[in-house]
Design a protein around this motif. Structure first.
Motif, PDB file in Angstrom:
ATOM      1  N   VAL A 215       0.718  -1.155  -0.078  1.00 49.04           N
ATOM      2  CA  VAL A 215      -0.011  -0.014  -0.021  1.00 49.04           C
ATOM      3  C   VAL A 215       0.932   1.122  -0.143  1.00 49.04           C
ATOM      4  O   VAL A 215       1.741   1.418   1.110  1.00 49.04           O
ATOM      5  CB  VAL A 215      -0.871   0.014   1.117  1.00 49.04           C
ATOM      6  CG1 VAL A 215      -1.930   1.428   1.199  1.00 49.04           C
ATOM      7  CG2 VAL A 215      -1.719  -1.203   1.225  1.00 49.04           C
ATOM      8  N   PHE A 216       0.807   2.004  -0.840  1.00 47.42           N
ATOM      9  CA  PHE A 216       1.733   3.162  -1.017  1.00 47.42           C
ATOM     10  C   PHE A 216       0.897   4.561  -1.231  1.00 47.42           C
ATOM     11  O   PHE A 216       1.322   5.597  -1.680  1.00 47.42           O
ATOM     12  CB  PHE A 216       2.562   2.931  -2.452  1.00 47.42           C
ATOM     13  CG  PHE A 216       3.513   1.941  -2.489  1.00 47.42           C
ATOM     14  CD1 PHE A 216       4.620   2.236  -2.064  1.00 47.42           C
ATOM     15  CD2 PHE A 216       3.072   0.518  -2.884  1.00 47.42           C
ATOM     16  CE1 PHE A 216       5.594   0.770  -1.787  1.00 47.42           C
ATOM     17  CE2 PHE A 216       3.800  -0.502  -2.515  1.00 47.42           C
ATOM     18  CZ  PHE A 216       5.287  -0.336  -2.082  1.00 47.42           C
ATOM     19  N   ARG A 217      -0.053   4.569  -0.271  1.00 40.28           N
ATOM     20  CA  ARG A 217      -0.906   5.848  -0.101  1.00 40.28           C
ATOM     21  C   ARG A 217      -1.199   5.861   1.136  1.00 40.28           C
ATOM     22  O   ARG A 217      -1.557   4.818   1.930  1.00 40.28           O
ATOM     23  CB  ARG A 217      -1.996   5.944  -0.776  1.00 40.28           C
ATOM     24  CG  ARG A 217      -2.033   6.387  -2.442  1.00 40.28           C
ATOM     25  CD  ARG A 217      -1.321   7.872  -2.500  1.00 40.28           C
ATOM     26  NE  ARG A 217      -1.296   8.279  -3.856  1.00 40.28           N
ATOM     27  CZ  ARG A 217      -0.296   7.560  -4.779  1.00 40.28           C
ATOM     28  NH1 ARG A 217       0.714   6.426  -4.126  1.00 40.28           N
ATOM     29  NH2 ARG A 217      -0.086   7.902  -6.019  1.00 40.28           N
ATOM     30  N   PRO A 218      -0.786   7.051   2.029  1.00 33.93           N
ATOM     31  CA  PRO A 218      -1.041   7.098   3.554  1.00 33.93           C
ATOM     32  C   PRO A 218      -2.734   7.251   3.482  1.00 33.93           C
ATOM     33  O   PRO A 218      -3.403   7.449   2.709  1.00 33.93           O
ATOM     34  CB  PRO A 218      -0.378   8.429   3.920  1.00 33.93           C
ATOM     35  CG  PRO A 218      -0.187   9.209   2.587  1.00 33.93           C
ATOM     36  CD  PRO A 218      -0.258   8.313   1.459  1.00 33.93           C
ATOM     37  N   PRO A 219      -2.994   6.756   4.879  1.00 31.31           N
ATOM     38  CA  PRO A 219      -4.579   6.886   5.342  1.00 31.31           C
ATOM     39  C   PRO A 219      -4.847   8.513   5.424  1.00 31.31           C
ATOM     40  O   PRO A 219      -4.144   9.446   5.427  1.00 31.31           O
ATOM     41  CB  PRO A 219      -4.617   5.943   6.587  1.00 31.31           C
ATOM     42  CG  PRO A 219      -3.418   6.248   7.190  1.00 31.31           C
ATOM     43  CD  PRO A 219      -2.343   6.291   6.086  1.00 31.31           C
ATOM     44  N   LEU A 220      -6.257   8.597   5.516  1.00 32.16           N
ATOM     45  CA  LEU A 220      -6.712  10.066   5.873  1.00 32.16           C
ATOM     46  C   LEU A 220      -7.405   9.828   7.053  1.00 32.16           C
ATOM     47  O   LEU A 220      -7.679   8.598   7.468  1.00 32.16           O
ATOM     48  CB  LEU A 220      -7.968  10.234   4.792  1.00 32.16           C
ATOM     49  CG  LEU A 220      -7.376  10.163   3.361  1.00 32.16           C
ATOM     50  CD1 LEU A 220      -8.534  10.680   2.387  1.00 32.16           C
ATOM     51  CD2 LEU A 220      -6.171  10.948   3.089  1.00 32.16           C
ATOM     52  N   SER A 221      -7.443  11.076   7.802  1.00 26.20           N
ATOM     53  CA  SER A 221      -8.109  10.873   9.047  1.00 26.20           C
ATOM     54  C   SER A 221      -8.611  12.032   9.895  1.00 26.20           C
ATOM     55  O   SER A 221      -8.720  13.137   9.063  1.00 26.20           O
ATOM     56  CB  SER A 221      -7.180  10.525  10.393  1.00 26.20           C
ATOM     57  OG  SER A 221      -6.152  11.725  10.428  1.00 26.20           O
ATOM     58  N   ASN A 222      -9.385  12.256  10.876  1.00 31.18           N
ATOM     59  CA  ASN A 222      -9.761  13.356  11.409  1.00 31.18           C
ATOM     60  C   ASN A 222      -9.181  13.800  12.499  1.00 31.18           C
ATOM     61  O   ASN A 222      -9.723  14.388  13.571  1.00 31.18           O
ATOM     62  CB  ASN A 222     -11.372  13.257  11.633  1.00 31.18           C
ATOM     63  CG  ASN A 222     -11.429  12.202  12.831  1.00 31.18           C
ATOM     64  OD1 ASN A 222     -10.740  11.479  13.089  1.00 31.18           O
ATOM     65  ND2 ASN A 222     -12.752  12.299  13.343  1.00 31.18           N
ATOM     66  N   ILE A 223      -7.802  13.480  12.755  1.00 29.37           N
ATOM     67  CA  ILE A 223      -6.855  13.604  13.723  1.00 29.37           C
ATOM     68  C   ILE A 223      -7.141  15.245  14.256  1.00 29.37           C
ATOM     69  O   ILE A 223      -6.943  15.391  15.440  1.00 29.37           O
ATOM     70  CB  ILE A 223      -5.391  13.149  13.697  1.00 29.37           C
ATOM     71  CG1 ILE A 223      -4.690  13.332  14.732  1.00 29.37           C
ATOM     72  CG2 ILE A 223      -4.723  13.850  12.493  1.00 29.37           C
ATOM     73  CD1 ILE A 223      -3.409  12.576  14.907  1.00 29.37           C
ATOM     74  N   GLY A 224      -7.050  16.409  13.389  1.00 26.36           N
ATOM     75  CA  GLY A 224      -7.176  17.445  13.912  1.00 26.36           C
ATOM     76  C   GLY A 224      -8.259  17.777  14.641  1.00 26.36           C
ATOM     77  O   GLY A 224      -8.223  18.389  15.662  1.00 26.36           O
ATOM     78  N   ARG A 225      -9.488  17.391  14.370  1.00 25.95           N
ATOM     79  CA  ARG A 225     -10.518  17.355  15.230  1.00 25.95           C
ATOM     80  C   ARG A 225     -10.430  16.703  16.455  1.00 25.95           C
ATOM     81  O   ARG A 225     -10.899  17.339  17.517  1.00 25.95           O
ATOM     82  CB  ARG A 225     -11.817  17.028  14.411  1.00 25.95           C
ATOM     83  CG  ARG A 225     -13.163  16.519  15.068  1.00 25.95           C
ATOM     84  CD  ARG A 225     -13.773  17.749  15.690  1.00 25.95           C
ATOM     85  NE  ARG A 225     -14.232  18.780  14.887  1.00 25.95           N
ATOM     86  CZ  ARG A 225     -14.816  20.082  15.118  1.00 25.95           C
ATOM     87  NH1 ARG A 225     -14.542  20.321  16.327  1.00 25.95           N
ATOM     88  NH2 ARG A 225     -14.871  20.829  14.409  1.00 25.95           N
ATOM     89  N   ALA A 226     -10.005  15.282  16.349  1.00 23.00           N
ATOM     90  CA  ALA A 226      -9.778  14.813  17.618  1.00 23.00           C
ATOM     91  C   ALA A 226      -8.794  15.298  18.599  1.00 23.00           C
ATOM     92  O   ALA A 226      -9.189  15.506  19.918  1.00 23.00           O
ATOM     93  CB  ALA A 226      -9.146  13.213  17.304  1.00 23.00           C
ATOM     94  N   LEU A 227      -7.674  16.177  18.112  1.00 21.38           N
ATOM     95  CA  LEU A 227      -6.868  16.544  19.060  1.00 21.38           C
ATOM     96  C   LEU A 227      -7.386  17.981  19.383  1.00 21.38           C
ATOM     97  O   LEU A 227      -7.361  18.380  20.607  1.00 21.38           O
ATOM     98  CB  LEU A 227      -5.770  17.259  18.218  1.00 21.38           C
ATOM     99  CG  LEU A 227      -4.617  15.871  17.803  1.00 21.38           C
ATOM    100  CD1 LEU A 227      -3.656  16.513  16.818  1.00 21.38           C
ATOM    101  CD2 LEU A 227      -3.931  15.384  19.162  1.00 21.38           C
ATOM    102  N   ALA A 228      -8.291  18.745  18.739  1.00 23.46           N
ATOM    103  CA  ALA A 228      -8.780  19.621  19.056  1.00 23.46           C
ATOM    104  C   ALA A 228      -9.876  19.821  20.239  1.00 23.46           C
ATOM    105  O   ALA A 228     -10.189  20.652  21.142  1.00 23.46           O
ATOM    106  CB  ALA A 228      -9.444  20.667  17.996  1.00 23.46           C
TER     107      ALA A 228
END
Ligand SMILES: Cc1cc2nc3c(=O)[nH]c(=O)nc-3n(C[C@H](O)[C@H](O)[C@H](O)COP(=O)(O)OP(=O)(O)OC[C@H]3O[C@@H](n4cnc5c(N)ncnc54)[C@H](O)[C@@H]3O)c2cc1C
Length: 490
Positions: A215-228
């Motif tokens: 797999v040569f594409r990183p995942p996407l996430s909502n980490i910005g929201r989770a951290l905020a």
């Protein structure tokens, strides 16, 4: 009450850094210039330690791993779809090249092995081969040992791959243009280089870190929201910092653009290194050699973002237009001379229907240089770029044009204005070989420290760089905590 640490910017790395410092007992105030939290999707592998330490899964962290991770239209019709499952990818590749299909498991395994070494390197401040600090030497020896344990084949692979172009590396392995292009595109993403430029094989490997083999594409996430939403640090938005106050060579606090000063003996900047050291700090505090090195950091943006709203489903979740390495190289040729690619490399992602039943498609458009040879980005150029993107996608999706009800375009200049990306560069500092590891952002200042006592960097312009969510912030916090414990920082 514990001493205050001020963090500049509420980006992912800055928030991760702030939360680790708060866990270590510091009072943390995050000051973000923008007024609202952007709910955009973050791109990049999140080191599991960060998820665990900050219990982000209990804060609604959602990681999206696309499967297939890439779908690229083929010249002969149909699409090349590569999945998370190696056997399924082998079947898909067999349709374009039985020879390449036979090599896919070995290629995936060998790249995976190298990526695991980088994963280890990325999870801590970078070892510095010219440092005399004991900790640095021990760490360097540890990396050497780990490399040895990888075995002869992997050492040979790593040493060959490091300086190579993605095209040369992939030509060594495969014959299919389509396969080489979907892989090669990861080697040039956000980079003002083409697949035949040296160092791009390493960038391909960088974006593989944290993903399973094949797999040569990183995942996407909502980490910005989770951290905020994570308690523990105070976040103040609409609080742009105009200056970092320095007294007698030591950080003394920050000055707000709206007026007022906040005193702090520890300031950590998630803004890019050039802005931090040349605009927020009075460069008079810096040695002229440091000023020159920071000024010479390359952050050339080459990506525009086009968002299409459709009145029906686009019929894909991800679609890449990059038919061959030659296509990518020609796209780069235009950018080299300050032009938007006449036939750009596109990566389109659709995230399902919106609340009003429409479908949003986000398109990464490369190359769209920040600095144009013949003028500035204006409305006419944005409109032309939006039209070009629909035209290129329509070659593969004939019904797309009629489905577009709205189109918006963010040029690299707009990305700079809206998100603070220097020259529109999402990674803040280009992921070029000479700006990586202990040389990121500049050789000699790669341990998150700056020449000003108490001022640290923590953004994607520091090791390990963009595309890895939160690792730079975590490493910066570790360095700061270690400096506090050793008495180097008071
Ligand atoms: C439109 C868009 C496109 C993206 N494209 C990619 C991509 O192609 N590849 C990829 O890997 N990731 C991409 N990302 C995700 C993200 O930008 C990257 O992960 C990047 O590395 C950001 O890291 P960060 O969150 O730590 O920093 P940033 O998100 O850049 O955060 C820095 C923050 O500091 C703030 N700031 C700067 N100066 C000041 C100041 N003086 N005072 C107060 N605040 C200040 C800024 O407003 C900003 O919010 C994209 C994000 C967006 C929004």
């Amino acid at each position: 009450m514990s001493a205050l640490a001020v963090v500049i910017g509420a980006g992912v790395d800055a928030l991760v850094c702030g939360h680790y410092l708060a866990r270590a007992g510091r009072r943390v105030l995050v000051l973000e210039g923008r007024t609202a939290h952007d709910d955009g999707t973050e791109i990049g592998w999140i080191p599991p330690r960060i998820v665990r330490d900050l219990a982000l899964d209990r804060r609604g962290l959602a990681i999206h791993r696309a499967d297939p991770w890439v779908a690229a239209p083929l010249a002969a019709g149909g699409r090349l779809e590569l999945s998370r499952d190696i056997a399924r990818s082998v079947e898909a590749i067999r349709r374009v090249s039985p020879r390449d299909a036979a090599k896919w498991p070995a290629f995936s395994e060998r790249m995976g092995r190298l990526a695991r070494l980088l994963e280890h390197l990325y999870a801590a401040p970078p070892p510095d081969p010219v440092s005399r600090e004991l900790g640095g030497l021990v760490r360097l020896a540890g990396v050497g040992l780990r490399m040895r344990r990888l075995g002869k084949q992997a050492i040979e692979d790593l040493l060959r791959l490091l300086p190579m172009s993605a095209a040369d590396w992939l030509d060594d392995w495969f014959e299919s243009d389509a396969l080489k292009a979907v892989l090669g595109a990861a080697g040039i993403t956000n980079l003002r280089q083409g697949p035949r430029s040296g160092g791009t094989a390493f960038v391909l490997l960088h974006h593989h870190v944290g993903s399973p083999a094949g797999v040569f594409r990183p995942p996407l996430s909502n980490i910005g929201r989770a951290l905020a939403e994570l308690p523990g640090v105070e976040i103040r938005r609409g609080a742009e910092i105009s200056r970092i106050a320095v007294r007698e060579g030591r950080v003394a606090g920050v000055l707000l653009a709206s007026g007022g000063e906040i005193a702090a003996s520890l300031v950590i900047s998630g803004a890019d290194p050039r802005r931090t050291l040349l605009e927020l700090v009075d460069p008079g505090w810096l040695d002229p050699d440091v000023v020159r090195a920071v000024r010479n950091i390359r952050s050339r943006g080459v990506v525009a973002r086009v968002t299409l709203m459709l009145d029906r489903s686009p019929g894909f979740t991800t679609l890449m237009v990059a038919p061959s390495l030659d296509y990518l190289e020609r796209a780069y040729d235009d950018a080299k001379y300050g032009r938007v690619s006449r036939a750009p490399y596109l990566e389109a992602a659709s995230d399902g229907p919106t609340a009003d039943g429409r479908h949003r498609v986000n398109v990464h458009v490369q190359y769209a240089p920040y600095a144009l040879a013949d003028g500035e980005w204006d409305e006419a150029r944005r409109t032309a770029l939006g039209r070009l993107v629909v035209e290129v996608l329509s070659q593969h999706l004939p019904d797309l044009g009629a489905a577009v009800v709205e189109r918006s375009v963010l040029s690299p200049r707009d990305l700079e204005d809206a998100y603070g990306f220097p020259e529109g560069q999402a990674h803040h500092v280009e992921l070029a070989l000479d700006q990586l590891l202990w040389m990121r952002p500049v050789p000699g200042w790669a341990r998150y420290r700056t020449p000003i006592d108490g001022l640290y960097l923590c953004g994607p312009g520091t090791h390990p760089g963009g595309g890895i969510a939160g690792a730079a912030g975590n490493n910066a916090a570790r360095q700061i905590i270690s400096d506090l414990r050793s008495g180097r920082l008071r």
